[in-house]
Motif scaffolding. Sequence first.
Motif, PDB file in Angstrom:
ATOM      1  N   SER A   8       0.738  -1.042   0.021  1.00 18.87           N
ATOM      2  CA  SER A   8       0.086   0.099   0.077  1.00 18.87           C
ATOM      3  C   SER A   8       0.693   1.416  -0.090  1.00 18.87           C
ATOM      4  O   SER A   8       0.545   2.305  -0.528  1.00 18.87           O
ATOM      5  CB  SER A   8      -0.991   0.016   1.005  1.00 18.87           C
ATOM      6  OG  SER A   8      -0.237  -0.285   2.462  1.00 18.87           O
ATOM      7  N   ASP A   9       2.037   1.296   0.753  1.00 22.02           N
ATOM      8  CA  ASP A   9       2.893   2.509   0.693  1.00 22.02           C
ATOM      9  C   ASP A   9       3.623   2.552  -0.676  1.00 22.02           C
ATOM     10  O   ASP A   9       3.278   4.085  -1.205  1.00 22.02           O
ATOM     11  CB  ASP A   9       4.108   2.097   1.869  1.00 22.02           C
ATOM     12  CG  ASP A   9       4.729   3.257   2.009  1.00 22.02           C
ATOM     13  OD1 ASP A   9       4.341   4.423   1.881  1.00 22.02           O
ATOM     14  OD2 ASP A   9       5.993   3.213   2.778  1.00 22.02           O
ATOM     15  N   LEU A  10       4.020   1.659  -1.317  1.00 23.17           N
ATOM     16  CA  LEU A  10       4.562   1.680  -2.478  1.00 23.17           C
ATOM     17  C   LEU A  10       3.359   2.223  -3.686  1.00 23.17           C
ATOM     18  O   LEU A  10       3.748   2.914  -4.346  1.00 23.17           O
ATOM     19  CB  LEU A  10       5.168   0.209  -3.011  1.00 23.17           C
ATOM     20  CG  LEU A  10       5.519   0.378  -4.474  1.00 23.17           C
ATOM     21  CD1 LEU A  10       6.829   1.213  -4.600  1.00 23.17           C
ATOM     22  CD2 LEU A  10       6.191  -0.990  -4.927  1.00 23.17           C
ATOM     23  N   LEU A  11       2.123   1.652  -3.486  1.00 22.07           N
ATOM     24  CA  LEU A  11       1.238   2.067  -4.311  1.00 22.07           C
ATOM     25  C   LEU A  11       0.761   3.627  -4.486  1.00 22.07           C
ATOM     26  O   LEU A  11       0.857   4.353  -5.186  1.00 22.07           O
ATOM     27  CB  LEU A  11      -0.208   1.310  -4.208  1.00 22.07           C
ATOM     28  CG  LEU A  11      -1.426   1.684  -4.867  1.00 22.07           C
ATOM     29  CD1 LEU A  11      -1.159   1.523  -6.399  1.00 22.07           C
ATOM     30  CD2 LEU A  11      -2.538   0.942  -4.544  1.00 22.07           C
ATOM     31  N   SER A  12       0.946   4.133  -3.099  1.00 17.67           N
ATOM     32  CA  SER A  12       0.604   5.446  -2.723  1.00 17.67           C
ATOM     33  C   SER A  12       1.734   6.386  -3.467  1.00 17.67           C
ATOM     34  O   SER A  12       1.279   7.316  -4.053  1.00 17.67           O
ATOM     35  CB  SER A  12       0.427   6.050  -1.421  1.00 17.67           C
ATOM     36  OG  SER A  12       0.460   6.981  -0.891  1.00 17.67           O
ATOM     37  N   HIS A  13       2.873   5.979  -3.352  1.00 16.43           N
ATOM     38  CA  HIS A  13       4.035   6.782  -3.924  1.00 16.43           C
ATOM     39  C   HIS A  13       3.773   6.568  -5.413  1.00 16.43           C
ATOM     40  O   HIS A  13       4.081   7.562  -6.321  1.00 16.43           O
ATOM     41  CB  HIS A  13       5.380   6.257  -3.318  1.00 16.43           C
ATOM     42  CG  HIS A  13       5.760   6.793  -1.930  1.00 16.43           C
ATOM     43  ND1 HIS A  13       6.556   7.841  -1.626  1.00 16.43           N
ATOM     44  CD2 HIS A  13       5.085   6.405  -0.669  1.00 16.43           C
ATOM     45  CE1 HIS A  13       6.711   7.986  -0.335  1.00 16.43           C
ATOM     46  NE2 HIS A  13       5.925   6.959   0.254  1.00 16.43           N
ATOM     47  N   LEU A  14       3.533   5.282  -5.855  1.00 15.42           N
ATOM     48  CA  LEU A  14       3.694   5.440  -7.454  1.00 15.42           C
ATOM     49  C   LEU A  14       2.442   6.075  -7.992  1.00 15.42           C
ATOM     50  O   LEU A  14       2.444   6.718  -9.130  1.00 15.42           O
ATOM     51  CB  LEU A  14       3.470   3.893  -7.703  1.00 15.42           C
ATOM     52  CG  LEU A  14       4.653   3.112  -7.422  1.00 15.42           C
ATOM     53  CD1 LEU A  14       4.654   1.596  -8.028  1.00 15.42           C
ATOM     54  CD2 LEU A  14       6.439   3.703  -8.019  1.00 15.42           C
ATOM     55  N   GLN A  15       1.362   6.072  -7.263  1.00 15.09           N
ATOM     56  CA  GLN A  15       0.033   6.951  -7.780  1.00 15.09           C
ATOM     57  C   GLN A  15       0.309   8.285  -7.894  1.00 15.09           C
ATOM     58  O   GLN A  15       0.136   9.115  -8.741  1.00 15.09           O
ATOM     59  CB  GLN A  15      -1.056   6.494  -7.175  1.00 15.09           C
ATOM     60  CG  GLN A  15      -1.667   5.101  -7.501  1.00 15.09           C
ATOM     61  CD  GLN A  15      -2.803   4.968  -6.474  1.00 15.09           C
ATOM     62  OE1 GLN A  15      -2.989   5.327  -5.426  1.00 15.09           O
ATOM     63  NE2 GLN A  15      -3.870   4.042  -7.285  1.00 15.09           N
ATOM     64  N   ALA A  16       1.060   8.823  -6.985  1.00 11.15           N
ATOM     65  CA  ALA A  16       1.365  10.070  -6.634  1.00 11.15           C
ATOM     66  C   ALA A  16       2.265  10.842  -8.068  1.00 11.15           C
ATOM     67  O   ALA A  16       2.041  11.976  -8.407  1.00 11.15           O
ATOM     68  CB  ALA A  16       2.084  10.608  -5.545  1.00 11.15           C
ATOM     69  N   ILE A  17       3.078  10.033  -8.478  1.00 10.99           N
ATOM     70  CA  ILE A  17       4.280  10.489  -9.249  1.00 10.99           C
ATOM     71  C   ILE A  17       3.829   9.912 -10.870  1.00 10.99           C
ATOM     72  O   ILE A  17       4.384  10.293 -11.888  1.00 10.99           O
ATOM     73  CB  ILE A  17       5.683   9.827  -9.032  1.00 10.99           C
ATOM     74  CG1 ILE A  17       5.532   8.219  -9.282  1.00 10.99           C
ATOM     75  CG2 ILE A  17       6.247  10.528  -7.954  1.00 10.99           C
ATOM     76  CD1 ILE A  17       7.358   7.996  -9.169  1.00 10.99           C
ATOM     77  N   SER A  18       2.831   8.970 -10.973  1.00 10.77           N
ATOM     78  CA  SER A  18       2.508   8.498 -12.243  1.00 10.77           C
ATOM     79  C   SER A  18       1.966   9.309 -13.098  1.00 10.77           C
ATOM     80  O   SER A  18       1.892   9.147 -14.470  1.00 10.77           O
ATOM     81  CB  SER A  18       1.457   7.303 -11.994  1.00 10.77           C
ATOM     82  OG  SER A  18       0.159   7.512 -11.490  1.00 10.77           O
ATOM     83  N   ARG A  19       1.273  10.663 -12.606  1.00 12.20           N
ATOM     84  CA  ARG A  19       0.654  11.422 -13.358  1.00 12.20           C
ATOM     85  C   ARG A  19       1.679  12.314 -14.223  1.00 12.20           C
ATOM     86  O   ARG A  19       1.392  12.895 -15.330  1.00 12.20           O
ATOM     87  CB  ARG A  19      -0.190  12.496 -12.377  1.00 12.20           C
ATOM     88  CG  ARG A  19      -1.078  12.148 -11.758  1.00 12.20           C
ATOM     89  CD  ARG A  19      -1.552  12.944 -10.509  1.00 12.20           C
ATOM     90  NE  ARG A  19      -2.600  12.511  -9.714  1.00 12.20           N
ATOM     91  CZ  ARG A  19      -4.065  12.839  -9.749  1.00 12.20           C
ATOM     92  NH1 ARG A  19      -4.323  13.781 -10.714  1.00 12.20           N
ATOM     93  NH2 ARG A  19      -4.836  12.052  -8.979  1.00 12.20           N
ATOM     94  N   ALA A  20       2.881  11.956 -14.011  1.00 13.52           N
ATOM     95  CA  ALA A  20       3.942  12.630 -14.839  1.00 13.52           C
ATOM     96  C   ALA A  20       4.170  11.951 -16.126  1.00 13.52           C
ATOM     97  O   ALA A  20       4.613  12.503 -17.138  1.00 13.52           O
ATOM     98  CB  ALA A  20       5.152  12.868 -14.001  1.00 13.52           C
ATOM     99  N   ILE A  21       3.660  10.806 -16.235  1.00 12.61           N
ATOM    100  CA  ILE A  21       3.784   9.828 -17.161  1.00 12.61           C
ATOM    101  C   ILE A  21       2.879  10.255 -18.361  1.00 12.61           C
ATOM    102  O   ILE A  21       1.631  10.165 -18.045  1.00 12.61           O
ATOM    103  CB  ILE A  21       3.932   8.440 -17.163  1.00 12.61           C
ATOM    104  CG1 ILE A  21       4.915   7.960 -16.010  1.00 12.61           C
ATOM    105  CG2 ILE A  21       4.149   7.454 -18.346  1.00 12.61           C
ATOM    106  CD1 ILE A  21       4.872   6.460 -15.456  1.00 12.61           C
ATOM    107  N   ALA A  22       3.452  10.581 -19.512  1.00 13.13           N
ATOM    108  CA  ALA A  22       2.660  10.884 -20.493  1.00 13.13           C
ATOM    109  C   ALA A  22       1.665   9.546 -20.999  1.00 13.13           C
ATOM    110  O   ALA A  22       2.119   8.574 -21.068  1.00 13.13           O
ATOM    111  CB  ALA A  22       3.215  11.464 -21.892  1.00 13.13           C
TER     112      ALA A  22
END
Length: 376
Positions: A8-22
């Motif tokens: 869950s910790d990893l998912l939270s961090h990945l979701q936060a930065i995934s918006r940068a991916i086009a």
Amino acid sequence: MKFVVSSSDLLSHLQAISRAIASKSQYPILDYFLFDVNKDTSLNITASDLEVTMITRMVADSSDGDGVIAMPSKMLLEILKKLPEQPLTFDVNMETLAVDILSEKGKYNFVGQPGAEYPEIPKVEEDKASRLQIPASLLMTGITKTLFATADDELRPVMNGVLFEFSPENLTFVASDSHKLVRYRRLDAKAEFEASFILPKKPAGLLKNILPRESGDVMVEFDHKNAIFNLPNYKMVCRLVEGNYPSYTAVIPQDNPNKSVIDRVDLANTLGRVSIFSNQASNLVKLHMSTDEMVVSAQDIDFSVSAFEKLTCQYDGTEMEIGFKSAFLADILDNISSDDIILEMSDPSRAAIILPFEKKENEDEFMLLMPMMINA
């Protein structure tokens, strides 16, 4: 290389930065997260579209070895979204780039990409860089107050972002789409220098998303090309909009003798009901001001529909009627922080100024809306 991390910790961090991916990357490697694992259990994960790069920092439960590898973003996110909270073990063969993810009840394997293929993160030029610290809550408020007013104008890219103006007196955020203009100024945030930059809409939205997760100060570094926002658990590097922002002060009318004070929520709710009856093409609503009364009206002659509502207000000025695009007026009413608002006008053909009636200490909130021709 092996490391263990909370799902869950990893998912939270990945979701936060995934918006940068086009959604469509020009380089296949940009569809991947870059994992940088260290023996001291620190884990840095990067996502980028070249224009904006997001880096998140987290601590693994344990790690054995270190290395850099790119892992497919969509696959990782889909796996993590469907897993309950549990420790996950990532077992990476750095020679073959084979990755095994071991969960409590299963195993997932895929092949990553060499970390060396990931684009280098832009840097600011040390000799040309400016730096200052801004409280995370202040930065969040400034972006939230202005982001909605940015434009989507391919011909004038300088309008497609938020202008940051730094001075020894204050910090000012400005946004405009040529129909509405918002200026949010903080008197309790100052710089030792005078400078400005235009933060593009996408990185501004990314900051708005991650700032609620943080507290304390944000270190902002920038030169004429790039800006870096350093937060405790995140880092954002982005390319700035090149060019000079228009002189927005020139469009602000100085003499506005007609003033109305009205309940913001009442006006917003009335606008929401009456605008349903406006012409779909123009979205025009009219505000008729007279002593102690405002009449909000709209009509669509093509469909023979119309509506009006009366509102009680304090009005000081000559009787007048002014037209606005209801969607723009609704945006402003939704983003101004006051129970009552002040509407200042000179005449129906010039911009109206909207201000909060209850002003907060160290805040200067200013909004401007261009009118529509009523008889057009």
